[in-house]
Design a protein around this motif. Structure first.
Motif, PDB file in Angstrom:
ATOM      1  N   CYS A   1      38.111 -44.614 -42.894  1.00 41.02           N
ATOM      2  CA  CYS A   1      38.464 -43.990 -41.624  1.00 41.02           C
ATOM      3  C   CYS A   1      37.908 -44.799 -40.450  1.00 41.02           C
TER       4      CYS A   1
ATOM      5  N   CYS B   1      41.671 -38.469 -43.152  1.00 47.27           N
ATOM      6  CA  CYS B   1      40.307 -38.741 -43.600  1.00 47.27           C
ATOM      7  C   CYS B   1      39.748 -37.552 -44.371  1.00 47.27           C
TER       8      CYS B   1
ATOM      9  N   CYS C   1      36.395 -36.408 -41.886  1.00 46.81           N
ATOM     10  CA  CYS C   1      36.524 -35.792 -40.563  1.00 46.81           C
ATOM     11  C   CYS C   1      37.922 -35.232 -40.313  1.00 46.81           C
TER      12      CYS C   1
ATOM     13  N   CYS D   1      35.323 -42.231 -38.304  1.00 47.40           N
ATOM     14  CA  CYS D   1      33.967 -41.877 -38.774  1.00 47.40           C
ATOM     15  C   CYS D   1      33.427 -42.874 -39.796  1.00 47.40           C
TER      16      CYS D   1
HETATM   17 ZN   LIG Z   1      37.006 -39.834 -40.649  1.00 46.60          ZN
END
Ligand SMILES: [Zn+2]
Length: 349
Positions: free
Chosen positions: A44, A62, A65, A47
């Motif tokens: 991702c 993701c 997150c 994050c």
């Molecule tokens: Zn993420």
């Protein structure tokens, strides 16, 4: 970038026929970019955690997150209006033609609607060619400057003044003969400040640096180089051609000038000269690459690791953006998206 040793027919197309059969649709192209960007599985960008679920439109959600990321988001192909199949064909032509091609040739070959679109595609490709953090030259390196660009022929007396730029050139010498890699950059002037900065930017300390006798090069030995100035006057006194003191840089300078006049018909504006020079150096450094498909692979690999380039930046600010991208796939295998090593490894079966 990746430790992978790419192979023709497995990691990149080995021929034009293979290219056409691999990339028949935008979905094929997206699949390939997905694999190039995340060879060890999705990470991702928001994050930075690994792992996620593929979503319908060729992107990921993701696992950590929940953010959705399109495969092309944050890459050179972000928010493109031109279909990926056309982009891939442009990349293929850019890579497979040894001397590259002009915007006009690209526009004609791919029947692209407008010249500015073709022009911007090539400039976007050029903008990815200088990899941030690339190695500096090492060993024995010739360094010199030359005036390049802006030459107009056909006027009385040969060349009109035009707008030429002073370009620093550095070329590795191979033992016992032959040339290695080159680096070129536009210089503000021929002062010691400009020349020292050019050398420290492009040549690894400890290298043996051969220059002419120009005072701007004095002091390189204090910067960690073994400096070997060659005096033109001494060469002349020995009855030698002072133009042959630095054969490697003179060879590269004349190849660059010929390339600008040939492929680009000399129609290179001063504002974009550095990006053309970057393309020339990229090609020069890959001149012995046996497979043009490999060059195609490298260009796309750089493109997915490069931030988007806006049209207004190409027009207004020709200096290539040095947005440092994160190398793709530096983080381990998330089990949810482990890719099997198939014949074409990005095609998860
Ligand atoms: Zn993420």
């Amino acid at each position: 970038m990746t430790s992978l040793q790419p192979r023709a027919g497995v990691h990149y197309p080995g021929s034009a026929g293979e290219f056409r059969s691999w990339f028949a649709s935008d979905a094929d192209c997206l699949d390939y970019l997905d694999w190039l960007r995340w060879p060890n599985g999705f990470v991702c960008p928001r994050c930075e955690s690994a792992g996620g679920w593929a979503v319908a439109d060729g992107g990921y959600r993701c696992a950590s997150c929940g953010a959705r990321t399109a495969v092309t988001a944050g890459t050179l192909f972000d928010r493109r209006r031109t279909p990926l199949t056309v982009w891939f064909e442009a990349c293929w032509m850019f890579a497979s033609q040894k001397d590259g091609l002009s915007a006009l040739s690209l526009q004609r070959a791919l029947e692209i609607g407008s010249y500015p679109t073709a022009w911007a595609m090539l400039h976007r490709l050029r903008s990815v060619l200088v990899r941030p953090g690339r190695d500096r030259l090492s060993g024995t390196v010739e360094v010199d400057e030359a005036y390049i660009g802006g030459e107009e022929s056909g006027l009385r007396g040969g060349r009109a003044k035009g707008k030429k730029a002073l370009v620093g050139i550095a070329v590795e010498l191979k033992n016992p003969r032959g040339y290695g890699r080159a680096r070129m950059a536009i210089l503000a002037d021929g002062s010691a400040k400009s020349l020292h900065a050019f050398v420290t930017d492009h040549v690894e300390p400890g290298a043996r640096v051969i220059t002419d006798g120009w005072q701007g090069y004095r002091g390189l030995d204090k910067l960690g180089y073994t400096h070997e100035p060659r005096s033109q006057r001494a060469a002349r006194a020995r009855g030698e051609d002072p133009g042959e003191l630095l054969p490697a840089v003179h060879r590269v300078a004349s190849l660059a000038k010929r390339w600008l006049l040939g492929t680009h018909q000399g129609s290179v504006d001063e504002a974009h000269l550095q990006s053309y020079i970057n393309e020339f150096v990229f090609r020069f450094n890959r001149r012995r690459s046996r497979s043009r498909g490999m060059v195609f692979y490298r260009v796309l690999e750089l493109a997915v690791a490069h931030a988007p380039v806006r049209y207004r930046d190409l027009v207004a600010d020709p200096k290539p953006k040095r947005t440092p991208p994160s190398p793709p796939g530096a983080r381990g295998h998330p089990p949810s998206l482990d890719r099997p090593r198939a014949a074409q490894p990005w095609r998860a079966s």
